[in-house]
Write a protein that holds these residues in place. Structure first.
Motif, PDB file in Angstrom:
ATOM      1  N   CYS A 198       0.828  -1.206   0.000  1.00 48.80           N
ATOM      2  CA  CYS A 198       0.000   0.000   0.000  1.00 48.80           C
ATOM      3  C   CYS A 198       0.863   1.257   0.000  1.00 48.80           C
ATOM      4  O   CYS A 198       0.473   2.279  -0.556  1.00 48.80           O
ATOM      5  CB  CYS A 198      -0.952  -0.002   1.186  1.00 48.80           C
ATOM      6  N   VAL A 199       2.043   1.193   0.616  1.00 47.79           N
ATOM      7  CA  VAL A 199       2.944   2.343   0.612  1.00 47.79           C
ATOM      8  C   VAL A 199       3.382   2.595  -0.827  1.00 47.79           C
ATOM      9  O   VAL A 199       3.472   3.737  -1.282  1.00 47.79           O
ATOM     10  CB  VAL A 199       4.183   2.087   1.517  1.00 47.79           C
ATOM     11  N   GLU A 200       3.652   1.529  -1.568  1.00 45.20           N
ATOM     12  CA  GLU A 200       4.053   1.651  -2.968  1.00 45.20           C
ATOM     13  C   GLU A 200       2.940   2.304  -3.795  1.00 45.20           C
ATOM     14  O   GLU A 200       3.186   3.222  -4.572  1.00 45.20           O
ATOM     15  CB  GLU A 200       4.320   0.257  -3.563  1.00 45.20           C
ATOM     16  N   ILE A 201       1.715   1.801  -3.608  1.00 50.11           N
ATOM     17  CA  ILE A 201       0.597   2.342  -4.381  1.00 50.11           C
ATOM     18  C   ILE A 201       0.314   3.790  -3.989  1.00 50.11           C
ATOM     19  O   ILE A 201       0.026   4.643  -4.837  1.00 50.11           O
ATOM     20  CB  ILE A 201      -0.675   1.471  -4.210  1.00 50.11           C
ATOM     21  N   GLU A 202       0.434   4.087  -2.694  1.00 54.11           N
ATOM     22  CA  GLU A 202       0.199   5.456  -2.244  1.00 54.11           C
ATOM     23  C   GLU A 202       1.225   6.404  -2.845  1.00 54.11           C
ATOM     24  O   GLU A 202       0.914   7.551  -3.186  1.00 54.11           O
ATOM     25  CB  GLU A 202       0.244   5.518  -0.711  1.00 54.11           C
ATOM     26  N   ALA A 203       2.458   5.939  -2.973  1.00 57.57           N
ATOM     27  CA  ALA A 203       3.502   6.770  -3.571  1.00 57.57           C
ATOM     28  C   ALA A 203       3.133   7.084  -5.027  1.00 57.57           C
ATOM     29  O   ALA A 203       3.316   8.204  -5.505  1.00 57.57           O
ATOM     30  CB  ALA A 203       4.847   6.052  -3.511  1.00 57.57           C
ATOM     31  N   LEU A 204       2.589   6.104  -5.732  1.00 60.95           N
ATOM     32  CA  LEU A 204       2.172   6.337  -7.122  1.00 60.95           C
ATOM     33  C   LEU A 204       1.019   7.339  -7.162  1.00 60.95           C
ATOM     34  O   LEU A 204       0.939   8.166  -8.074  1.00 60.95           O
ATOM     35  CB  LEU A 204       1.735   5.025  -7.778  1.00 60.95           C
ATOM     36  N   SER A 205       0.132   7.303  -6.174  1.00 61.84           N
ATOM     37  CA  SER A 205      -1.021   8.215  -6.178  1.00 61.84           C
ATOM     38  C   SER A 205      -0.546   9.664  -6.063  1.00 61.84           C
ATOM     39  O   SER A 205      -1.168  10.585  -6.588  1.00 61.84           O
ATOM     40  CB  SER A 205      -2.016   7.856  -5.070  1.00 61.84           C
ATOM     41  N   TYR A 206       0.590   9.863  -5.393  1.00 60.82           N
ATOM     42  CA  TYR A 206       1.150  11.212  -5.278  1.00 60.82           C
ATOM     43  C   TYR A 206       1.481  11.742  -6.670  1.00 60.82           C
ATOM     44  O   TYR A 206       1.149  12.874  -7.022  1.00 60.82           O
ATOM     45  CB  TYR A 206       2.398  11.185  -4.400  1.00 60.82           C
ATOM     46  N   PHE A 207       2.125  10.904  -7.474  1.00 62.19           N
ATOM     47  CA  PHE A 207       2.493  11.331  -8.811  1.00 62.19           C
ATOM     48  C   PHE A 207       1.290  11.549  -9.713  1.00 62.19           C
ATOM     49  O   PHE A 207       1.293  12.429 -10.574  1.00 62.19           O
ATOM     50  CB  PHE A 207       3.450  10.315  -9.453  1.00 62.19           C
ATOM     51  N   VAL A 208       0.258  10.755  -9.497  1.00 57.12           N
ATOM     52  CA  VAL A 208      -0.943  10.931 -10.312  1.00 57.12           C
ATOM     53  C   VAL A 208      -1.530  12.316 -10.011  1.00 57.12           C
ATOM     54  O   VAL A 208      -1.908  13.048 -10.919  1.00 57.12           O
ATOM     55  CB  VAL A 208      -1.983   9.829 -10.008  1.00 57.12           C
ATOM     56  N   ARG A 209      -1.560  12.698  -8.734  1.00 57.12           N
ATOM     57  CA  ARG A 209      -2.109  14.018  -8.369  1.00 57.12           C
ATOM     58  C   ARG A 209      -1.249  15.126  -8.953  1.00 57.12           C
ATOM     59  O   ARG A 209      -1.763  16.123  -9.447  1.00 57.12           O
ATOM     60  CB  ARG A 209      -2.157  14.172  -6.849  1.00 57.12           C
ATOM     61  N   GLN A 210       0.078  14.953  -8.892  1.00 55.43           N
ATOM     62  CA  GLN A 210       0.983  15.973  -9.437  1.00 55.43           C
ATOM     63  C   GLN A 210       0.731  16.175 -10.918  1.00 55.43           C
ATOM     64  O   GLN A 210       0.714  17.291 -11.418  1.00 55.43           O
ATOM     65  CB  GLN A 210       2.448  15.555  -9.239  1.00 55.43           C
ATOM     66  N   SER A 211       0.527  15.097 -11.662  1.00 52.07           N
ATOM     67  CA  SER A 211       0.366  15.233 -13.108  1.00 52.07           C
ATOM     68  C   SER A 211      -1.008  15.803 -13.445  1.00 52.07           C
ATOM     69  O   SER A 211      -1.218  16.312 -14.534  1.00 52.07           O
ATOM     70  CB  SER A 211       0.556  13.875 -13.801  1.00 52.07           C
ATOM     71  N   ALA A 212      -1.927  15.726 -12.490  1.00 54.81           N
ATOM     72  CA  ALA A 212      -3.265  16.268 -12.751  1.00 54.81           C
ATOM     73  C   ALA A 212      -3.267  17.779 -12.589  1.00 54.81           C
ATOM     74  O   ALA A 212      -4.096  18.482 -13.135  1.00 54.81           O
ATOM     75  CB  ALA A 212      -4.274  15.646 -11.784  1.00 54.81           C
ATOM     76  N   THR A 213      -2.299  18.293 -11.795  1.00 56.40           N
ATOM     77  CA  THR A 213      -2.259  19.753 -11.549  1.00 56.40           C
ATOM     78  C   THR A 213      -1.461  20.472 -12.617  1.00 56.40           C
ATOM     79  O   THR A 213      -0.658  19.880 -13.309  1.00 56.40           O
ATOM     80  CB  THR A 213      -1.610  20.051 -10.181  1.00 56.40           C
TER      81      THR A 213
END
Ligand SMILES: NC(=O)c1ccc[n+]([C@@H]2O[C@H](COP(=O)([O-])OP(=O)(O)OC[C@H]3O[C@@H](n4cnc5c(N)ncnc54)[C@H](O)[C@@H]3O)[C@@H](O)[C@H]2O)c1
Ligand SMILES: NC(=O)c1ccc[n+]([C@@H]2O[C@H](COP(=O)([O-])OP(=O)(O)OC[C@H]3O[C@@H](n4cnc5c(N)ncnc54)[C@H](O)[C@@H]3O)[C@@H](O)[C@H]2O)c1
Lengths: 206, 206
Positions: free
Chosen positions: A191-206
């Motif tokens: 889950c830490v791995e997936i959460e780290a990916l979610s950070y990048f998804v949010r960054q690319s959305a902004t």
């Protein structure tokens, strides 16, 4: 005192270096090597510096030499055995995966407390009774344990592994294992791995 | 440009900070926090510095404030959905594990190509037909994909995920995934973790 993080990075550098070797690459600059590894070349040189002078400034690294040195450093030339507790979904996947033997680690014993799993054969390894874990681990002189049991069973399993001589534990159960300082506990959390990916998804959305 | 490694570390700092919060700790020095996290306090302050000034020199950090800031930073307040391909042993273990919802990620869809697995219910989630993956992922607007299929199927699954809008992939298959630069691929290899532990076992033997 080298941290487990540095060792893990060196371990994956070694895997990538072997790929380069297989592709016939003989010399590589720290810049392109860092790019391949997905880290900064500063980080790469710093990691290597713990262990000695490698490579020539301006010339780069000889892939073969670097691979040989990292192999020796990580003891990746010899094979080290480990024990696994909890032959459930995750545990069975790990047993089968380690039998691919892409690394120099080998599962020597797996244990479960469930009657229906004891005696089951997974890729040539027979699941043993959890009751026999201490005796078997001590007899085999195993030093590494992998914990794939439910959270409520993890603490006790870790203590029993430690009493049988295990000094390094890889824990998958979602619970903090409290044990003697001399026993290294490494926790893996997907889950830490997936959460780290979610950070990048949010960054690319902004 | 923050690296995935820094984000992963921040993610596990957050988990440990929440534990401190639950144990009623209100202020913690960077020294003791670093010790708890198993890293150097220099590393810890450096990681935080990417995102702003935190804590007071000589005083330490307010646990509540730091937890809130990291939560906001990691977007850990909102929930992000992901898709999983390959509902085998590893995939099923991950589906069940993510349903524990200890983090703000949620599995929204799982796919498999095996008739015997399609339609199977795992912790409330019904395994869907791999044929419908692109349509479902696109309809749901999912951005993260987890790959738990055999090595030979991984590359194609990754490409199909990317064409359906996924921009971050967590890959467990023992193969290198070659994909467009804009798609983040994170590889998890349990053997790298175990190999890292074997390094420490050798060190303690000398
Ligand atoms: N860290 C991660 O990213 C991650 C991912 C998936 C699962 N998990 C965790 O891994 C563990 C295993 O998950 P799973 O889906 O394979 O569960 P599972 O129920 O399929 O397997 C657990 C196995 O442990 C056995 N067991 C229980 N108590 C035992 C004991 N005292 N000694 C030996 N064996 C014992 C059970 O009989 C069972 O076979 C769980 O704690 C789960 O939360 C972690
Ligand atoms: N990285 C690690 O540390 C690690 C650990 C364990 C397993 N693995 C790897 O994870 C993968 C899964 O391991 P497992 O033990 O669960 O294997 P498994 O055989 O139990 O599961 C694989 C599943 O993928 C499905 N599948 C195959 N092709 C597919 C496709 N094109 N689309 C959708 N589903 C498809 C199969 O039907 C099966 O259900 C393997 O590649 C294995 O090597 C990695």
């Amino acid at each position: 005192q080298v941290s487990l993080e540095v060792i893990k990075r060196l371990s994956s550098y070694l895997r990538d270096l072997k790929t380069l070797e297989n592709n016939g690459v003989t010399v590589v600059s720290s810049g392109s090597l860092a790019e391949l590894l997905g880290i900064s070349s500063v980080q790469f040189r710093k990691d290597l510096s713990y262990f000695g002078p490698f490579g020539k400034k301006g010339v780069g690294y000889n892939v073969c030499t670097l691979t040989a040195k990292l192999t020796e450093l990580l003891g990746a030339g010899d094979c080290m055995g480990f024990a696994l507790a909890g032959a459930g979904k995750l545990g069975s996947a790990i047993i089968q995966y380690s039998s691919l033997q892409r690394f120099n680690i080998k599962i020597m014993a797996a244990f479960d407390s469930d009657r229906r799993k004891i005696g089951k054969k997974i890729d040539g390894l027979v699941v043993a009774d959890a009751k026999d874990m201490e005796t078997t681990v001590r007899t085999m002189g195993l030093k590494i344990g992998v914990i794939c049991v439910p959270a409520k069973a993890a603490q006790q399993v870790a203590e029993r592994m430690a009493s049988a001589g295990i000094i390094a534990v890889l824990n998958f159960a979602p619970t903090e294992i409290k044990i003697l300082k001399k026993v290294h506990v490494s926790n893996v959390d997907i889950c830490v791995e997936i959460e780290a990916l979610s950070y990048f998804v949010r960054q690319s959305a902004t």
